[in-house]
Design a protein around this motif. Sequence first.
Motif, mmCIF file in Angstrom:
data_model
loop_
_atom_site.group_PDB
_atom_site.id
_atom_site.type_symbol
_atom_site.label_atom_id
_atom_site.label_comp_id
_atom_site.label_asym_id
_atom_site.label_seq_id
_atom_site.Cartn_x
_atom_site.Cartn_y
_atom_site.Cartn_z
ATOM 1 N N LEU A 266 1.077 6.196 -2.936
ATOM 2 C CA LEU A 266 0.071 7.217 -2.641
ATOM 3 C C LEU A 266 -1.159 7.114 -3.535
ATOM 4 C CD1 LEU A 266 2.284 10.348 -1.933
ATOM 5 C CD2 LEU A 266 1.058 8.923 -0.291
ATOM 6 N N VAL A 267 -1.022 6.534 -4.729
ATOM 7 C CA VAL A 267 -2.158 6.418 -5.655
ATOM 8 C C VAL A 267 -3.339 5.677 -5.018
ATOM 9 C CG1 VAL A 267 -2.915 5.409 -7.846
ATOM 10 C CG2 VAL A 267 -0.794 6.715 -7.738
ATOM 11 N N PRO A 268 -3.140 4.505 -4.394
ATOM 12 C CA PRO A 268 -4.296 3.840 -3.773
ATOM 13 C C PRO A 268 -4.873 4.624 -2.588
ATOM 14 C CG PRO A 268 -2.412 2.340 -3.884
ATOM 15 C CD PRO A 268 -1.952 3.662 -4.344
ATOM 16 N N LEU A 269 -4.039 5.469 -1.984
ATOM 17 C CA LEU A 269 -4.519 6.238 -0.833
ATOM 18 C C LEU A 269 -5.481 7.353 -1.248
ATOM 19 C CD1 LEU A 269 -1.349 6.575 1.422
ATOM 20 C CD2 LEU A 269 -3.261 5.009 1.651
ATOM 21 N N GLY B 243 -11.201 6.974 7.804
ATOM 22 C CA GLY B 243 -10.324 6.516 8.888
ATOM 23 C C GLY B 243 -9.343 5.458 8.431
ATOM 24 N N ALA B 244 -9.667 4.763 7.346
ATOM 25 C CA ALA B 244 -8.784 3.709 6.835
ATOM 26 C C ALA B 244 -7.449 4.283 6.357
ATOM 27 C CB ALA B 244 -9.464 2.955 5.707
ATOM 28 N N LEU B 245 -7.484 5.545 5.909
ATOM 29 C CA LEU B 245 -6.241 6.200 5.467
ATOM 30 C C LEU B 245 -5.215 6.199 6.587
ATOM 31 C CD1 LEU B 245 -4.660 8.043 3.425
ATOM 32 C CD2 LEU B 245 -5.677 9.956 4.652
ATOM 33 N N TRP B 246 -5.661 6.553 7.793
ATOM 34 C CA TRP B 246 -4.737 6.628 8.925
ATOM 35 C C TRP B 246 -4.311 5.240 9.397
ATOM 36 C CZ3 TRP B 246 -2.610 11.038 9.061
ATOM 37 C CH2 TRP B 246 -3.307 12.151 8.633
ATOM 38 N N GLY B 247 -5.096 4.231 9.067
ATOM 39 C CA GLY B 247 -4.717 2.858 9.400
ATOM 40 C C GLY B 247 -3.646 2.312 8.468
ATOM 41 N N LEU C 69 -1.551 4.325 6.426
ATOM 42 C CA LEU C 69 -0.412 5.242 6.276
ATOM 43 C C LEU C 69 0.840 4.808 7.041
ATOM 44 C CD1 LEU C 69 0.049 7.691 4.575
ATOM 45 C CD2 LEU C 69 -0.623 9.122 6.509
ATOM 46 N N PRO C 70 0.737 4.373 8.303
ATOM 47 C CA PRO C 70 1.959 3.954 9.011
ATOM 48 C C PRO C 70 2.656 2.764 8.345
ATOM 49 C CG PRO C 70 0.152 4.218 10.564
ATOM 50 C CD PRO C 70 -0.421 4.371 9.195
ATOM 51 N N PHE C 71 1.878 1.816 7.826
ATOM 52 C CA PHE C 71 2.469 0.643 7.190
ATOM 53 C C PHE C 71 3.190 1.018 5.895
ATOM 54 C CE2 PHE C 71 -0.907 -1.145 9.822
ATOM 55 C CZ PHE C 71 -0.174 -2.062 10.560
ATOM 56 N N LEU C 72 2.604 1.929 5.137
ATOM 57 C CA LEU C 72 3.240 2.382 3.904
ATOM 58 C C LEU C 72 4.510 3.177 4.213
ATOM 59 C CD1 LEU C 72 0.096 3.374 1.825
ATOM 60 C CD2 LEU C 72 1.438 1.287 1.690
ATOM 61 N N ALA C 73 4.463 3.978 5.262
ATOM 62 C CA ALA C 73 5.651 4.738 5.660
ATOM 63 C C ALA C 73 6.775 3.793 6.093
ATOM 64 C CB ALA C 73 5.311 5.714 6.779
ATOM 65 N N VAL C 74 6.428 2.740 6.819
ATOM 66 C CA VAL C 74 7.429 1.759 7.243
ATOM 67 C C VAL C 74 8.008 1.041 6.021
ATOM 68 C CG1 VAL C 74 7.723 -0.455 8.448
ATOM 69 C CG2 VAL C 74 6.554 1.436 9.580
ATOM 70 N N ALA C 75 7.177 0.737 5.032
ATOM 71 C CA ALA C 75 7.663 0.067 3.817
ATOM 72 C C ALA C 75 8.662 0.948 3.077
ATOM 73 C CB ALA C 75 6.489 -0.286 2.901
ATOM 74 N N VAL C 76 8.358 2.239 2.929
ATOM 75 C CA VAL C 76 9.281 3.163 2.255
ATOM 76 C C VAL C 76 10.566 3.313 3.069
ATOM 77 C CG1 VAL C 76 9.629 5.562 1.536
ATOM 78 C CG2 VAL C 76 7.478 4.398 1.005
ATOM 79 N N ALA C 77 10.448 3.413 4.393
ATOM 80 C CA ALA C 77 11.630 3.538 5.252
ATOM 81 C C ALA C 77 12.505 2.289 5.165
ATOM 82 C CB ALA C 77 11.211 3.794 6.695
ATOM 83 N N ALA C 78 11.889 1.113 5.074
ATOM 84 C CA ALA C 78 12.659 -0.135 4.970
ATOM 85 C C ALA C 78 13.419 -0.203 3.649
ATOM 86 C CB ALA C 78 11.732 -1.341 5.114
ATOM 87 N N VAL C 79 12.785 0.212 2.557
ATOM 88 C CA VAL C 79 13.463 0.232 1.259
ATOM 89 C C VAL C 79 14.614 1.236 1.295
ATOM 90 C CG1 VAL C 79 13.182 0.860 -1.169
ATOM 91 C CG2 VAL C 79 11.490 -0.593 -0.062
ATOM 92 N N TRP C 80 14.375 2.404 1.871
ATOM 93 C CA TRP C 80 15.405 3.439 2.006
ATOM 94 C C TRP C 80 16.594 2.890 2.792
ATOM 95 C CZ3 TRP C 80 15.123 8.825 0.747
ATOM 96 C CH2 TRP C 80 16.199 9.576 1.209
ATOM 97 N N TRP C 81 16.319 2.247 3.917
ATOM 98 C CA TRP C 81 17.385 1.702 4.771
ATOM 99 C C TRP C 81 18.186 0.626 4.029
ATOM 100 C CZ3 TRP C 81 18.104 -3.300 6.599
ATOM 101 C CH2 TRP C 81 19.131 -3.445 7.535
ATOM 102 N N ALA C 82 17.488 -0.278 3.320
ATOM 103 C CA ALA C 82 18.170 -1.374 2.627
ATOM 104 C C ALA C 82 19.094 -0.850 1.528
ATOM 105 C CB ALA C 82 17.142 -2.341 2.045
ATOM 106 N N ILE C 83 18.623 0.101 0.749
ATOM 107 C CA ILE C 83 19.455 0.645 -0.336
ATOM 108 C C ILE C 83 20.602 1.467 0.241
ATOM 109 C CG2 ILE C 83 19.481 2.165 -2.342
ATOM 110 C CD1 ILE C 83 16.644 1.216 -2.961
ATOM 111 N N SER C 84 20.347 2.216 1.317
ATOM 112 C CA SER C 84 21.425 2.989 1.957
ATOM 113 C C SER C 84 22.506 2.067 2.505
ATOM 114 C CB SER C 84 20.868 3.852 3.089
ATOM 115 O OG SER C 84 20.004 4.817 2.580
ATOM 116 N N ARG C 85 22.098 0.958 3.073
ATOM 117 C CA ARG C 85 23.078 -0.017 3.591
ATOM 118 C C ARG C 85 23.904 -0.600 2.447
ATOM 119 N NH1 ARG C 85 22.965 -4.335 8.217
ATOM 120 N NH2 ARG C 85 24.560 -5.685 7.384
#
Length: 166
Positions: free
Chosen positions: A42-45, A52-56, A58-74
Amino acid sequence: MPYQWTPAPGTAPRTCLILWPHRSLPRWGFVLFIGITCAMLLVPLLALLGTGALWGLLPFLAVAVAAVWWAISRSYRSGETREELCIDPERAVLIRSNPDGREQRWQANSYWVEARIYPKGGPVPQYITLRGEGREVELGAFLSEPERARLITELTTALSHARAGG
């Protein structure tokens, strides 16, 4: 050590060995890691607030956090594996509880059970197996190499005491 004898080998007619995988990241560490990761992303955001770049991005950063969450949960799910070996003068019973809830069971006459270690050639170095009644099953493949080397001597002692009748 990610294994425990209850009671200690040779102190009772029945002894059980419980094994579980080592978890280097506790649950509170997982929460802290995800929180710090989100904060750092969030710091660079902050510089992009109101653009408008924020909305461009944000989805990629959310996917990155979700991928880390999924990998550690697995990884945590795979850490729910548990093996329990109970040895008494008559039977040796190994029950493996898998993360998906399935149980695998093996049993043999403890007099004929043989603990083997394969320094090389197994799926892992110092590979431990139990052999009896025409079947060979692995034990503690998720343990570290020094833990398996130490376990084989304890396991051999426990089987010797069971053969001696307790």
